[in-house]
Design a protein around this motif. Sequence first.
Motif, PDB file in Angstrom:
ATOM      1  N   GLU A 100       0.812  -1.221   0.000  1.00 32.76           N
ATOM      2  CA  GLU A 100       0.000   0.000   0.000  1.00 32.76           C
ATOM      3  C   GLU A 100       0.847   1.274   0.000  1.00 32.76           C
ATOM      4  O   GLU A 100       0.466   2.267  -0.596  1.00 32.76           O
ATOM      5  CB  GLU A 100      -0.908   0.034   1.231  1.00 32.76           C
ATOM      6  CG  GLU A 100      -2.092  -0.880   1.118  1.00 32.76           C
ATOM      7  CD  GLU A 100      -3.031  -0.685   2.288  1.00 32.76           C
ATOM      8  OE1 GLU A 100      -2.566  -0.532   3.435  1.00 32.76           O
ATOM      9  OE2 GLU A 100      -4.243  -0.682   2.050  1.00 32.76           O
ATOM     10  N   ASP A 103       4.419   0.580  -3.173  1.00 30.78           N
ATOM     11  CA  ASP A 103       4.172   0.195  -4.560  1.00 30.78           C
ATOM     12  C   ASP A 103       3.072   1.077  -5.149  1.00 30.78           C
ATOM     13  O   ASP A 103       1.897   0.899  -4.872  1.00 30.78           O
ATOM     14  CB  ASP A 103       3.767  -1.274  -4.632  1.00 30.78           C
ATOM     15  CG  ASP A 103       3.659  -1.781  -6.053  1.00 30.78           C
ATOM     16  OD1 ASP A 103       3.920  -1.006  -6.999  1.00 30.78           O
ATOM     17  OD2 ASP A 103       3.326  -2.965  -6.224  1.00 30.78           O
ATOM     18  N   GLU A 105       2.001   1.161  -8.066  1.00 28.45           N
ATOM     19  CA  GLU A 105       1.197   0.484  -9.071  1.00 28.45           C
ATOM     20  C   GLU A 105       0.437  -0.704  -8.490  1.00 28.45           C
ATOM     21  O   GLU A 105       0.001  -1.570  -9.220  1.00 28.45           O
ATOM     22  CB  GLU A 105       2.100   0.004 -10.210  1.00 28.45           C
ATOM     23  CG  GLU A 105       2.802   1.130 -10.924  1.00 28.45           C
ATOM     24  CD  GLU A 105       3.720   0.627 -12.019  1.00 28.45           C
ATOM     25  OE1 GLU A 105       3.539  -0.504 -12.492  1.00 28.45           O
ATOM     26  OE2 GLU A 105       4.631   1.373 -12.391  1.00 28.45           O
ATOM     27  N   SER A 106       0.296  -0.738  -7.166  1.00 24.76           N
ATOM     28  CA  SER A 106      -0.367  -1.885  -6.566  1.00 24.76           C
ATOM     29  C   SER A 106      -1.830  -1.940  -6.998  1.00 24.76           C
ATOM     30  O   SER A 106      -2.493  -0.924  -7.162  1.00 24.76           O
ATOM     31  CB  SER A 106      -0.264  -1.840  -5.047  1.00 24.76           C
ATOM     32  OG  SER A 106      -0.971  -0.747  -4.543  1.00 24.76           O
ATOM     33  N   ASP A 107      -2.291  -3.127  -7.165  1.00 20.82           N
ATOM     34  CA  ASP A 107      -3.647  -3.388  -7.586  1.00 20.82           C
ATOM     35  C   ASP A 107      -4.486  -3.662  -6.338  1.00 20.82           C
ATOM     36  O   ASP A 107      -4.046  -4.350  -5.425  1.00 20.82           O
ATOM     37  CB  ASP A 107      -3.638  -4.617  -8.506  1.00 20.82           C
ATOM     38  CG  ASP A 107      -4.983  -4.920  -9.128  1.00 20.82           C
ATOM     39  OD1 ASP A 107      -5.995  -4.392  -8.658  1.00 20.82           O
ATOM     40  OD2 ASP A 107      -5.004  -5.703 -10.086  1.00 20.82           O
ATOM     41  N   ALA A 108      -5.684  -3.133  -6.297  1.00 25.84           N
ATOM     42  CA  ALA A 108      -6.564  -3.351  -5.136  1.00 25.84           C
ATOM     43  C   ALA A 108      -6.810  -4.841  -4.909  1.00 25.84           C
ATOM     44  O   ALA A 108      -6.995  -5.280  -3.782  1.00 25.84           O
ATOM     45  CB  ALA A 108      -7.878  -2.617  -5.318  1.00 25.84           C
ATOM     46  N   SER A 109      -6.783  -5.615  -5.988  1.00 24.11           N
ATOM     47  CA  SER A 109      -7.010  -7.056  -5.829  1.00 24.11           C
ATOM     48  C   SER A 109      -5.850  -7.717  -5.078  1.00 24.11           C
ATOM     49  O   SER A 109      -6.056  -8.689  -4.345  1.00 24.11           O
ATOM     50  CB  SER A 109      -7.212  -7.736  -7.184  1.00 24.11           C
ATOM     51  OG  SER A 109      -6.044  -7.645  -7.972  1.00 24.11           O
ATOM     52  N   ASP A 110      -4.630  -7.178  -5.221  1.00 25.66           N
ATOM     53  CA  ASP A 110      -3.494  -7.710  -4.468  1.00 25.66           C
ATOM     54  C   ASP A 110      -3.689  -7.489  -2.972  1.00 25.66           C
ATOM     55  O   ASP A 110      -3.461  -8.390  -2.158  1.00 25.66           O
ATOM     56  CB  ASP A 110      -2.184  -7.038  -4.904  1.00 25.66           C
ATOM     57  CG  ASP A 110      -1.799  -7.375  -6.332  1.00 25.66           C
ATOM     58  OD1 ASP A 110      -2.232  -8.439  -6.834  1.00 25.66           O
ATOM     59  OD2 ASP A 110      -1.074  -6.571  -6.941  1.00 25.66           O
TER      60      ASP A 110
END
Length: 139
Positions: A100, A103, A105-110
Amino acid sequence: MDISEKIRMLRKEKGLTQAMLAESLDVARSTVIAWEGNRCLPEGENLKSIARVLDTTVAFLLGESAAPAPVPALSERGDGRVQGAASIILKLSEARYMLETLDEESDASDVHIIDELVSSCKKISWRLLSEKKNSTLIE
């Protein structure tokens, strides 16, 4: 040194942020901030959980013991599975925090996947602790 200073000191010694400690204890970050700011005191299960996560004793946190002696490893007490689950929860909490905050470019799904894994580990821990408590009562 009061309890708030002890929590802060031990948290920093373990390299945990307030957010990471909060996640591993399943409380809000504002709760950890309040404990460390001496605005309220942890009680009951929270106090026990803090001692476990920070590798100390409730007696040390409450000022009943001078040294922050570590709690005997759960594996030495026959609870290796619980210790393993607690270790996984802490590592997942660290990964979630890094994902959080570091990163971009973190994806909410991660994050959602990590949250689901943490939730599963917590359920397993509670089940194992419940089983141990019930077996102790039977003996």
